[in-house]
Design a protein around this motif. Structure first.
Motif, mmCIF file in Angstrom:
data_model
loop_
_atom_site.group_PDB
_atom_site.id
_atom_site.type_symbol
_atom_site.label_atom_id
_atom_site.label_comp_id
_atom_site.label_asym_id
_atom_site.label_seq_id
_atom_site.Cartn_x
_atom_site.Cartn_y
_atom_site.Cartn_z
ATOM 1 N N ASP A 28 -13.685 -10.334 -7.717
ATOM 2 C CA ASP A 28 -13.268 -10.070 -6.334
ATOM 3 C C ASP A 28 -12.658 -11.343 -5.732
ATOM 4 O OD1 ASP A 28 -12.909 -8.851 -3.927
ATOM 5 O OD2 ASP A 28 -15.030 -8.767 -3.380
ATOM 6 N N ILE A 43 -5.387 -7.327 6.269
ATOM 7 C CA ILE A 43 -4.734 -7.891 5.080
ATOM 8 C C ILE A 43 -3.470 -7.091 4.775
ATOM 9 C CG2 ILE A 43 -4.966 -8.494 2.631
ATOM 10 C CD1 ILE A 43 -7.957 -8.572 2.948
ATOM 11 N N THR A 99 -15.516 -17.887 12.315
ATOM 12 C CA THR A 99 -14.075 -17.714 12.511
ATOM 13 C C THR A 99 -13.933 -16.714 13.659
ATOM 14 O OG1 THR A 99 -13.432 -15.758 11.210
ATOM 15 C CG2 THR A 99 -13.851 -17.802 9.969
ATOM 16 N N THR A 103 -1.372 -13.155 -7.425
ATOM 17 C CA THR A 103 -1.137 -13.259 -5.989
ATOM 18 C C THR A 103 -2.305 -13.989 -5.341
ATOM 19 O OG1 THR A 103 -2.206 -11.127 -5.683
ATOM 20 C CG2 THR A 103 0.202 -11.114 -5.850
ATOM 21 N N ILE A 155 -10.083 -15.140 0.110
ATOM 22 C CA ILE A 155 -8.991 -15.523 1.004
ATOM 23 C C ILE A 155 -8.954 -17.047 1.100
ATOM 24 C CG2 ILE A 155 -8.164 -15.469 3.396
ATOM 25 C CD1 ILE A 155 -9.413 -12.656 3.629
ATOM 26 N N VAL A 196 -0.840 -11.491 1.636
ATOM 27 C CA VAL A 196 -0.912 -11.623 0.175
ATOM 28 C C VAL A 196 0.491 -11.878 -0.372
ATOM 29 C CG1 VAL A 196 -1.468 -10.421 -1.983
ATOM 30 C CG2 VAL A 196 -2.962 -10.153 0.010
ATOM 31 N N ALA A 208 -10.669 -4.855 -6.273
ATOM 32 C CA ALA A 208 -10.826 -5.462 -4.947
ATOM 33 C C ALA A 208 -11.880 -4.682 -4.166
ATOM 34 C CB ALA A 208 -9.493 -5.481 -4.207
HETATM 35 O O1 TXA Z 1 -11.606 -12.146 8.443
HETATM 36 C C1 TXA Z 1 -11.656 -12.402 7.248
HETATM 37 O O2 TXA Z 1 -10.742 -12.123 6.467
HETATM 38 C C2 TXA Z 1 -12.925 -13.102 6.734
HETATM 39 C C3 TXA Z 1 -12.970 -14.501 7.324
HETATM 40 C C4 TXA Z 1 -14.123 -15.302 6.794
HETATM 41 O O3 TXA Z 1 -11.741 -15.149 7.082
HETATM 42 N N1 TXA Z 1 -12.929 -13.139 5.304
HETATM 43 C C5 TXA Z 1 -13.141 -12.028 4.550
HETATM 44 O O4 TXA Z 1 -13.193 -12.276 3.186
HETATM 45 O O5 TXA Z 1 -13.286 -10.918 5.013
HETATM 46 P P1 TXA Z 1 -13.776 -11.231 2.140
HETATM 47 O O6 TXA Z 1 -13.821 -11.972 0.853
HETATM 48 O O7 TXA Z 1 -15.039 -10.663 2.621
HETATM 49 O O8 TXA Z 1 -12.662 -10.157 2.041
HETATM 50 C C6 TXA Z 1 -11.426 -10.518 1.456
HETATM 51 C C7 TXA Z 1 -10.766 -9.326 0.866
HETATM 52 C C8 TXA Z 1 -11.496 -8.785 -0.346
HETATM 53 O O9 TXA Z 1 -11.585 -7.396 -0.223
HETATM 54 C C9 TXA Z 1 -10.572 -9.153 -1.499
HETATM 55 O O10 TXA Z 1 -10.647 -8.187 -2.506
HETATM 56 C C10 TXA Z 1 -9.209 -9.174 -0.823
HETATM 57 O O11 TXA Z 1 -9.477 -9.752 0.418
HETATM 58 N N2 TXA Z 1 -8.249 -10.040 -1.533
HETATM 59 C C11 TXA Z 1 -8.333 -11.355 -1.733
HETATM 60 N N3 TXA Z 1 -7.283 -11.805 -2.468
HETATM 61 C C12 TXA Z 1 -6.507 -10.737 -2.711
HETATM 62 C C13 TXA Z 1 -5.276 -10.528 -3.409
HETATM 63 N N4 TXA Z 1 -4.650 -11.528 -4.016
HETATM 64 N N5 TXA Z 1 -4.771 -9.279 -3.431
HETATM 65 C C14 TXA Z 1 -5.411 -8.251 -2.815
HETATM 66 N N6 TXA Z 1 -6.582 -8.363 -2.144
HETATM 67 C C15 TXA Z 1 -7.120 -9.596 -2.091
#
Ligand code: TXA
Ligand code: MG
Length: 329
Positions: free
Chosen positions: A64, A188, A35, A122, A67, A105, A227
């Protein structure tokens, strides 16, 4: 499992790689894709069985959440609910920053399986602007859940070789689309009414978001403990890392091998056995793009310790310092 590494450098290679990725995703498999931020480990976001494979191959704890990446804007309101009082702001965010490194989110619909959201009400959504990722997801025609393609708790991969180091033998396919352009995970934000809270700092800066809304930064205790991306000791290299303001005042302990990750200083060459300059021109964007790769290289150099020089805490510097603080644990 043998991991196939397919290049997407020439148009022909790209077509073959994309076809292979889509076929695997349709079969409920996981694939690692570039990405614009970092490499992601994707699976069909609407299939609980496929998403479970993400958690298993990364050894990521089930609490955890992931996305959800969207193929097209029209998917947003299938996956998420836009509260009426937030609509105008959400529309502006999308207009301005999508496709791109901003994750939003919002309250979730019940279309995504619970495991994607770790049971939260969420859901985090984004649209990638990377040509390979967007071609794969548009061909698939379904949303893709994708965390960074590293084993849990480790440094995010910014090139295909990093993904191989992390996950070879555990996933069927890595597509090599070269180095990622931002090198830091997406910003985020959660939207409450017409206000934004930054849950993770990233390529879209607080200053940019402030042009559209009131913005606050999630404080340690307002953050959800479940998270881990937001917990202090994430992204940790195996080598102890220390953040310092003034490299020239650092004394390397007697007989120890130290490496330095540098912003602007030029320490005497015999002090450190390895040095990496995040940028030569005080350019934060360049520093962000190099950060994880250089941390990974220093981590692999058999050092007793790494010292990292602080960067200015403005704009993108905030996201870089956030990652460096987590790496320092
Ligand atoms: O750049 C990026 O965001 C990359 C690329 C692959 O898209 N993805 C990424 O995903 O960094 P990950 O899983 O490593 O980090 C996602 C973060 C995690 O810390 C997770 O806790 C948080 O997003 N997260 C996901 N859904 C959430 C929600 N509903 N509320 C709060 N935090 C959330
Ligand atoms: Mg991650």
């Amino acid at each position: 499992m043998k991991t196939e590494l397919l290049s997407a450098h020439s148009p022909n290679e790209q077509r073959t790689a994309i076809r292979r990725a889509v076929a695997l995703l349709q079969a409920g498999e996981v694939v690692a894709l570039p990405t614009e931020t970092v490499y992601g480990l994707g699976a069909d976001a609407l299939s609980a069985d496929a998403v479970i494979r993400i958690f298993e191959s990364k050894k990521r704890p089930r609490f955890d959440p992931l996305i959800v990446h969207l193929p097209e804007e029209k998917w947003l309101e299938r996956i998420a609910v836009i509260p009426p009082q937030s609509r105008s702001l959400v529309e502006q965010l999308i207009e301005r920053f999508w496709p791109g490194p901003l994750t939003i989110v919002l309250p979730a619909t019940n279309l995504t399986p619970d495991i994607v959201r770790a049971g939260l009400e969420t859901v985090a959504v984004r649209m990638s602007q990377h040509p390979v990722f967007s071609e794969v997801i548009q061909t698939l025609g379904r949303p893709i859940a994708a965390p960074s393609a590293n084993r849990f708790g480790r440094i995010s991969p910014t090139e295909a070789g990093h993904v191989m180091e992390e996950l070879a033998g555990r996933i069927p396919l890595v597509i090599d689309g070269g180095r990622t352009s931002h090198g830091l995970e997406s910003t985020i934000v959660s939207v409450r009414g017409s206000r934004l809270t930054i849950l993770r700092q990233g390529p879209i800066t607080a200053e940019q978001l402030r042009e559209l809304a009131q913005v606050s930064l999630a404080t340690a205790d307002s953050q959800q403990p479940h998270a881990p991306g937001q917990l202090p000791s994430h992204y940790a290299p195996g080598t102890p890392l220390q953040l310092i303001q003034d490299i020239s005042a650092f004394v390397v302990p007697q007989g120890k091998r130290y490496g330095a990750l540098l912003w602007q200083s030029n320490p005497s060459p015999h002090l450190f056995v390895e040095t990496r300059h995040m940028t030569m021109t005080a350019n934060l964007r360049e520093a962000g793009a190099n950060l994880f790769r250089m941390l990974r290289e220093l981590d692999q150099a058999n050092l007793d310790g790494i010292v990292a020089e602080k960067v200015p805490e403005v704009g993108l510097g905030l996201a870089i310092m956030d990652r460096l603080r987590r790496a320092a644990g």
